[in-house]
Design an enzyme around this catalytic site. Structure first.
Site, PDB file in Angstrom:
ATOM      1  N   ALA A   1     -26.884 -22.204   2.263  1.00  0.00           N
ATOM      2  CA  ALA A   1     -27.022 -21.948   0.998  1.00  0.00           C
ATOM      3  C   ALA A   1     -25.583 -21.860   0.602  1.00  0.00           C
ATOM      4  O   ALA A   1     -24.749 -21.568   1.324  1.00  0.00           O
ATOM      5  CB  ALA A   1     -27.844 -20.651   0.574  1.00  0.00           C
ATOM      6  N   GLY A   2     -25.091 -22.350  -0.592  1.00  0.00           N
ATOM      7  CA  GLY A   2     -23.876 -22.447  -1.118  1.00  0.00           C
ATOM      8  C   GLY A   2     -23.771 -21.861  -2.536  1.00  0.00           C
ATOM      9  O   GLY A   2     -24.534 -21.046  -2.966  1.00  0.00           O
TER      10      GLY A   2
ATOM     11  N   LEU B   1     -30.967 -26.096   5.423  1.00  0.00           N
ATOM     12  CA  LEU B   1     -29.676 -26.415   6.090  1.00  0.00           C
ATOM     13  C   LEU B   1     -28.591 -25.257   5.892  1.00  0.00           C
ATOM     14  O   LEU B   1     -28.006 -24.932   6.765  1.00  0.00           O
ATOM     15  CB  LEU B   1     -28.933 -27.525   5.780  1.00  0.00           C
TER      16      LEU B   1
ATOM     17  N   PHE C   1     -23.683 -23.158  -5.143  1.00  0.00           N
ATOM     18  CA  PHE C   1     -24.344 -23.908  -6.160  1.00  0.00           C
ATOM     19  C   PHE C   1     -25.955 -23.800  -5.955  1.00  0.00           C
ATOM     20  O   PHE C   1     -26.803 -23.939  -6.895  1.00  0.00           O
ATOM     21  CB  PHE C   1     -24.243 -25.398  -6.256  1.00  0.00           C
ATOM     22  N   GLY C   2     -26.342 -23.515  -4.768  1.00  0.00           N
ATOM     23  CA  GLY C   2     -27.829 -23.468  -4.248  1.00  0.00           C
ATOM     24  C   GLY C   2     -28.015 -23.659  -3.043  1.00  0.00           C
ATOM     25  O   GLY C   2     -26.993 -23.472  -2.086  1.00  0.00           O
ATOM     26  N   GLU C   3     -29.138 -24.218  -2.698  1.00  0.00           N
ATOM     27  CA  GLU C   3     -29.593 -24.334  -1.290  1.00  0.00           C
ATOM     28  C   GLU C   3     -29.436 -26.037  -0.969  1.00  0.00           C
ATOM     29  O   GLU C   3     -29.718 -26.975  -1.623  1.00  0.00           O
ATOM     30  CB  GLU C   3     -31.158 -23.859  -1.056  1.00  0.00           C
ATOM     31  N   VAL C   4     -29.248 -26.249   0.418  1.00  0.00           N
ATOM     32  CA  VAL C   4     -29.069 -27.544   0.822  1.00  0.00           C
ATOM     33  C   VAL C   4     -30.396 -27.752   1.919  1.00  0.00           C
ATOM     34  O   VAL C   4     -30.845 -26.847   2.871  1.00  0.00           O
ATOM     35  CB  VAL C   4     -27.998 -27.739   1.367  1.00  0.00           C
TER      36      VAL C   4
ATOM     37  N   ASP D   1     -12.815 -28.542  -6.121  1.00  0.00           N
ATOM     38  CA  ASP D   1     -13.334 -27.533  -5.031  1.00  0.00           C
ATOM     39  C   ASP D   1     -13.249 -27.962  -3.598  1.00  0.00           C
ATOM     40  O   ASP D   1     -14.100 -27.905  -2.811  1.00  0.00           O
ATOM     41  CB  ASP D   1     -14.571 -27.079  -5.343  1.00  0.00           C
TER      42      ASP D   1
END
EC number: 2.7.10.2
Length: 509
Positions: free
Chosen positions: A253-254, A251, A256-259, A364
């Protein structure tokens, strides 16, 4: 003598006034059997309703009986499958999985609490919504799938033991709106909206106004449509093996990592956040996750389970429309009215008020960390994760990943994060909402933002932003944290703002 108006300050009811053409006094209902005594003593009954005899009181032995609102297919050792309409007896009622016995098969097992409703009550009726606020009634009726005349009956927020009727209507000036009617109680147990006609029960009231509007804004068409509820997470499944998850669609990437969208054990649709290796300590994450899973609220993304071996996985409920910042830029998001945008802001403030009440901090808060469902319900994600990040690019204010434009000055300069620094971030998030996802402080670099904030600069009012909303943003950006409002205050102002822009209801004829 007396009129049928509500004088409660919290409720904007349609006025329920009927005046006798002869004596000009308000008409007062005299009994709850659908009859009304008039001057010559004759009886008037509603020709549109079939009247039923009163039911005998339920036996105490029936108090633990429930009716299945939806069919359920068992998927765990120990749970019990059942069909819609099936009756079950509750043996143990604890948590979100209740031990029950089917009256059809005699089998016992655990059932999801939100798939059943108490028998011999209003709860199984498709038009009855227990524990639903006025605001959430509006949200549900205005959601996709409902149309002109869709309705529900809910428990009154202001008067215990009373009910309210909420109906979706169309207004030439405002478009789709929801109108509310107070259902008044008679001393002997009946109900009425207009004192011209009374009913022995809510079923008869619904039948009458389904046949004819009879003074309401419109005839009732069909009960408010809702989705089949998602079954609760199986309580014993917290630290789960990685192989129980199948990742299907990336979906995004942010920080912290991938979703990913995926499935747990092949049947439960979930969102899976895969954290970059080395981004945080597995032990620290597990300790924080155990706190996070205790924070359960309808405006917070539900944390289901974790994989604690690196790469760490966080398994949460799946939200169909993804992040708010992305959704606002879609064709559907661009079409949202200011009323709906303010309602989304009110939902976020409601979730943050819960975090505030629990003495927790998000750290955040921004539109990228708000998720949107297919019914446009907003939920807060990633609460508490920011403090666990061990990436200097994120933790140092000079780092490329540090969200300077959302962060309060005291958090930028001294690393002081509190619920009041979250309030500052919420003010920035409001600018994202009204600009449909525009990056804050347009045209400024992060160092320029820091320098300008130190000189007392505040972001100017965005285009198409109501002045009252901008003043609310400025409250969030007060220099001294203690001068900033609470999230509970922000929620109440945003909900009142949303209600006020709907306009006043017309009296019932």
């Amino acid at each position: 003598m007396g009129c049928g108006c509500s004088s409660h300050p919290e409720d904007d009811w349609m006025e329920n006034i009927d005046v006798c053409e002869n004596c000009h006094y308000p008409i007062v209902p005299l009994d709850g059997k659908g009859t009304l005594l008039i001057r010559n003593g004759s009886e008037v009954r509603d020709p549109l309703v079939t009247y039923e005899g009163s039911n005998p009181p339920a036996s105490p032995l029936q108090d633990n009986l429930v009716i299945a609102l939806h069919s359920y297919e068992p998927s765990h050792d120990g749970d019990l499958g059942f069909e819609k309409g099936e009756q079950l007896r509750i043996l143990e009622q604890s948590g979100e999985w209740w031990k029950a016995q089917s009256l059809t098969t005699g089998q016992e097992g655990f059932i999801p609490f939100n798939f059943v409703a108490k028998a011999n009550s209003l709860e199984p009726e498709p038009w009855f919504f227990k524990n639903l606020s006025r605001k959430d009634a509006e949200r549900q009726l205005l959601a996709p799938g409902n149309t002109h005349g869709s309705f529900l009956i809910r428990e009154s927020e202001s008067t215990a033991g009373s009910f309210s009727l909420s109906v979706r209507d169309f207004d030439q000036n405002q478009g789709e709106v929801v109108k509310h009617y107070k259902i008044r109680n008679l001393d002997n147990g009946g109900f009425y909206i207009s004192p011209r006609i009374t009913f022995p029960g809510l079923h008869e009231l619904v039948r009458h106004y389904t046949n004819a509007s009879d003074g309401l804004c419109t005839r009732l068409s069909r009960p408010c449509q809702t989705q089949k509820p998602q079954k609760p997470w199986w309580e014993d499944e917290w630290e789960v093996p990685r192989e129980t998850l199948k990742l299907v669609e990336r979906l995004g990437a942010g920080q912290f990592g991938e979703v990913w969208m995926g499935y747990y054990n092949g049947h439960t649709k979930v969102a899976v956040k895969s954290l970059k290796q080395g981004s945080m300590s597995p032990d620290a994450f597990l300790a924080e996750a155990n706190l996070m899973k205790q924070l359960q609220h309808q405006r917070l993304v539900r944390l289901y389970a974790v994989v604690t071996q690196e790469p760490i996985y966080i398994i949460t409920e799946y939200m169909e429309n993804g992040s708010l910042v992305d959704f606002l830029k879609t064709p559907s998001g661009i079409k949202l009215t200011i009323n709906k945008l303010l309602d989304m802001a009110a939902q976020i403030a409601e979730g943050m008020a819960f975090i505030e009440e629990r003495n927790y901090i998000h750290r955040d808060l921004r539109a990228a960390n708000i998720l949107v469902s297919d019914t446009l319900s907003c939920k807060i994600a990633d609460f508490g994760l920011a403090r666990l990040i061990e990436d200097n690019e994120y933790t140092a204010r000079e780092g490329a990943k540090f969200p300077i434009k959302w962060t309060a000055p005291e958090a930028i300069n001294y690393g002081t994060f509190t619920i009041k620094s979250d309030v500052w971030s919420f003010g920035i998030l409001l600018t994202e909402i009204v600009t449909h996802g525009r990056i804050p402080y347009p045209g400024m670099t992060n160092p320029e933002v820091i320098q300008n904030l130190e000189r007392g600069y505040r972001m100017v009012r965005p285009d198409n932003c109501p002045e009252e909303l901008y003043q609310l943003m400025r409250l969030c950006w007060k220099e001294r944290p203690e001068d900033r409002p609470t999230f509970d205050y922000l929620r109440s102002v945003l909900e009142d703002f949303f209600t006020a822009t709907e306009g006043q209801y017309q009296p019932q004829p």
